[in-house]
Design an enzyme around this catalytic site. Structure first.
Site, short mmCIF file in Angstrom:
data_model
loop_
_atom_site.label_atom_id
_atom_site.label_comp_id
_atom_site.label_asym_id
_atom_site.label_seq_id
_atom_site.Cartn_x
_atom_site.Cartn_y
_atom_site.Cartn_z
N ASP A 105 0.83 -1.20 0.00
CA ASP A 105 0.00 0.00 0.00
C ASP A 105 0.87 1.25 0.00
O ASP A 105 1.75 1.41 0.85
CB ASP A 105 -0.91 -0.04 1.24
CG ASP A 105 -1.73 1.23 1.43
OD1 ASP A 105 -1.97 1.94 0.45
OD2 ASP A 105 -2.15 1.49 2.58
N HIS B 214 -3.88 4.71 6.77
CA HIS B 214 -2.80 4.19 5.93
C HIS B 214 -1.44 4.47 6.55
O HIS B 214 -1.23 5.49 7.21
CB HIS B 214 -2.86 4.85 4.54
CG HIS B 214 -4.10 4.54 3.77
ND1 HIS B 214 -4.21 3.44 2.95
CD2 HIS B 214 -5.30 5.18 3.72
CE1 HIS B 214 -5.42 3.43 2.41
NE2 HIS B 214 -6.10 4.46 2.86
#
Length: 619
Positions: free
Chosen positions: A258, A432
């Protein structure tokens, strides 16, 4: 990074600081290539020594007839925020990892949603063995219903993830097309051509997974959306221990990581810090009614809002259909803890003292028809905001939504309420990982090869640079974009052609009927307006009947429009008469002649380029 790195090189086009352009994408868009044709043109060299693993240790063979190669095709999510979708292929069998949507950008008028181009999967429907959903956000699950129209396949994910995804599938009437299979933390099961393992990770929606594919070419680890939160709200942490165990034995051949926060230094704060801020905000404003908006899927945030409200003796109401449905689902699954007696119907909030009310609402992204937008405009049918109310926006705008969120904040201020957002108080943290956590993952996993995924191109490029700073060789890192495919075999990681990777637009019930031409016309109409010219032609006598009529919509000309239209009508009539005299009397030719004549005079007189629509009536 070594001087030979394509990220530092001018590239083949000779332009300093720019990567060479690779043309011929399946959707006609150009792709930026950064690693040449192959990430590894031959057997691994120095990088293999760095990883400390040999081909024998990972069970790979370079001999003919050895383990089957693995192909990974990226249908979306590489170069934008959203549309996350990838395919893992072994021996012709396919596993689909996520099927997400993207919200339309400002230059997509009339578009409701943007999907990955699913034609690659539709054409291979008999080869798809299943869909794996990493977590419940719509940028990973929102396109499932559209895929199920063409494929009846099992769908794997956590119980909460499947519950959130099923809401959309049920709305589309396609629940019978999927077999929803619940998987648990740490579970490993055979799905099609691979053993698939589900590793818990912390994200802004509960029960997210990193996905491990045990393949003939070794372990492929997909991080999913994640952060390393040491103090998560539910105590469920990212399982770095299991990832480290995989790195030790048998080793991680390929990491897909990611990249969303790869530009951000340091570490992402814990989600639990938001709860501390919310309690402070509530305590400092006793006696005032609160409306808190966040993503309906952010169950941890909803829990912390509810905890802060209950600590101050408030009742909780939900506003917005998706919030109501997700809260009900999460409470039923035991993921969200709100006592029955603490919940009240939103229709009753006006009858309660302001200091005893907290409304948890949708609309954090400024969506025009959302609950918060309707509150800001005074059009919500359940209750109206009062000047002493407090609105907390506990979310950060998705890139592209900044203007919409700003418009809603302006509307809230016009109603006299106090607005608290992340620029005022720490009422939001990201789900994130930032650079510190990304570096930690790379250090723990120690992959042989690495592909940054999920994010805009700059995010992935920064993630690649981070990997280089961690000691990964340039030929072990590959930057890809939508439509790219890669092959992992005994000799390394290589590019392996392209697949359809364009946008599939959804406009109401229409899916895929809108192309770039339609969007271009809509943009012209929205920016320049339209002028129609209606002319009647006698084809037998080959002459123009009467004077052409001009009609303008959405087009403004400061000076005398009537004089311009009169001049344009004469020029159009003369052009049509000339075309008729020279045997140009077919409908297509007459349309083209009228359009050029009108466009020429309007452009010369006004320096504007409205859409010209000729209407030729033949008698």
């Amino acid at each position: 990074m070594a001087s030979g790195s394509p990220l530092a090189d001018p590239g083949k086009d000779g332009k300093d600081g720019k990567e060479p352009t690779r043309k011929g994408g399946a959707d006609g868009r150009s792709h930026q290539g950064t690693r040449g044709e192959d990430a590894a043109a031959g057997p691994a060299k120095a990088g293999a020594a760095k990883t400390g693993r040999s081909a024998a240790k990972t069970g790979r063979s370079a001999t003919k007839g050895g383990p089957a190669p693995v192909r990974i095709a990226f249908l979306g999510g590489l170069g934008e925020i959203g549309r996350n979708c990838a395919c893992v292929e072994v021996d012709g069998r396919i596993l689909v990892l996520d099927v997400g949507i993207m919200f339309p950008e400002p230059d997509m008028p009339g578009v409701d949603l943007v999907l990955p181009d699913l034609s690659y999967l539709r054409e291979r429907a008999d080869r798809v063995d299943g869909v794996i959903l990493t977590h419940g956000h719509e940028d990973h699950t929102g396109g499932l219903a559209y895929l199920l129209r063409d494929l009846a396949v099992p769908v794997y994910g956590s119980e909460l993830t499947l519950g959130l995804a099923r809401n959309r599938v049920d709305e589309a009437g396609l629940a019978s097309r999927a077999d929803f299979v619940v998987v648990r933390d740490g579970e490993r099961r055979r799905i099609g051509p691979c053993d698939v393992e589900f590793i818990p990770v912390t994200h802004s929606v509960p029960h997210a997974f990193a996905t491990v594919f045990h393949t003939p070419q070794g372990v492929i680890l997909h991080s999913g959306d994640f952060k390393i939160d040491l103090h998560p709200v539910d105590g469920r942490r990212t399982d770095l221990a299991r990832m480290g165990a995989l790195a030790s034995d048998p080793g991680v051949r390929l990491l897909l990581g990611d990249s969303t926060n790869a530009e951000e230094p340091g570490f992402t704060p814990s989600e639990s810090t938001v709860g501390v801020t919310l309690r402070k905000v509530f305590l400092e404003r006793p006696g005032r009614r609160f409306v808190v908006t966040c993503f309906a899927s952010h169950i941890h945030r909803v829990q912390q809002v509810a905890d802060a409200a209950l600590a101050g003796g408030r009742k909780v109401a939900t506003l917005g259909r998706s919030m109501q449905k997700n809260v009900a689902l999460a409470r039923r699954l035991g993921v969200l803890q709100i006592p029955d007696d603490a919940l009240v119907d939103v229709e009753t909030v006006d009858s309660l003292p302001p200091g005893q009310v907290c409304v948890i609402s949708t609309g954090s992204q400024g969506e025009p028809m959302s609950a918060l937008s309707r509150l800001a405009s005074g059009e919500n049918r359940f209750f109206s905001l009062r000047p002493d109310d407090v609105v907390v926006i506990s979310a950060h705008p998705i890139p592209g939504n900044e203007w919409s969120v700003g418009r809603v904040i302006d509307g809230l201020h016009r109603r006299g309420v106090e607005v608290i957002h992340s620029g005022v108080e720490a009422v939001h943290v990201s789900g994130h990982a930032r650079q510190g956590e990304l570096a930690t993952l790379l250090s723990v996993v120690h992959p042989e090869y690495f592909i940054p995924v999920h994010g805009e191109y700059r995010h992935m490029a920064n993630h690649a640079r981070l990997a280089a700073s961690m000691g990964m060789a340039d030929d072990r890192v590959m930057l890809c974009e939508d439509g790219d495919a890669v092959r992992l075999d005994a000799t390394g990681l290589h590019r392996d052609g392209e697949v359809p990777g364009g946008y599939l637009y959804v406009d109401g019930s229409s899916v895929g009927d809108i192309g770039h031409g339609v969007l271009r016309d809509r943009r012209v109409l929205s920016e320049e307006g339209v002028i129609m010219v209606v002319a009647t032609v006698d084809q037998r006598r080959r002459e123009v009947v009467g004077e052409p009529q001009l009609i303008a919509r959405g087009w403004a000309y400061d000076t005398d429009s009537e004089a311009l239209f009169a001049e344009a009508a004469v020029l159009v009539s003369e052009a049509l008469a000339k075309a008729l005299a020279s045997d140009g009397h077919d409908h297509e030719t007459l349309n083209r002649v009228a359009r050029k004549a009108l466009g020429r005079v309007v452009g010369a007189r006004t320096r504007q380029r409205p859409m010209i629509v000729p209407v030729i009536v033949t008698v």
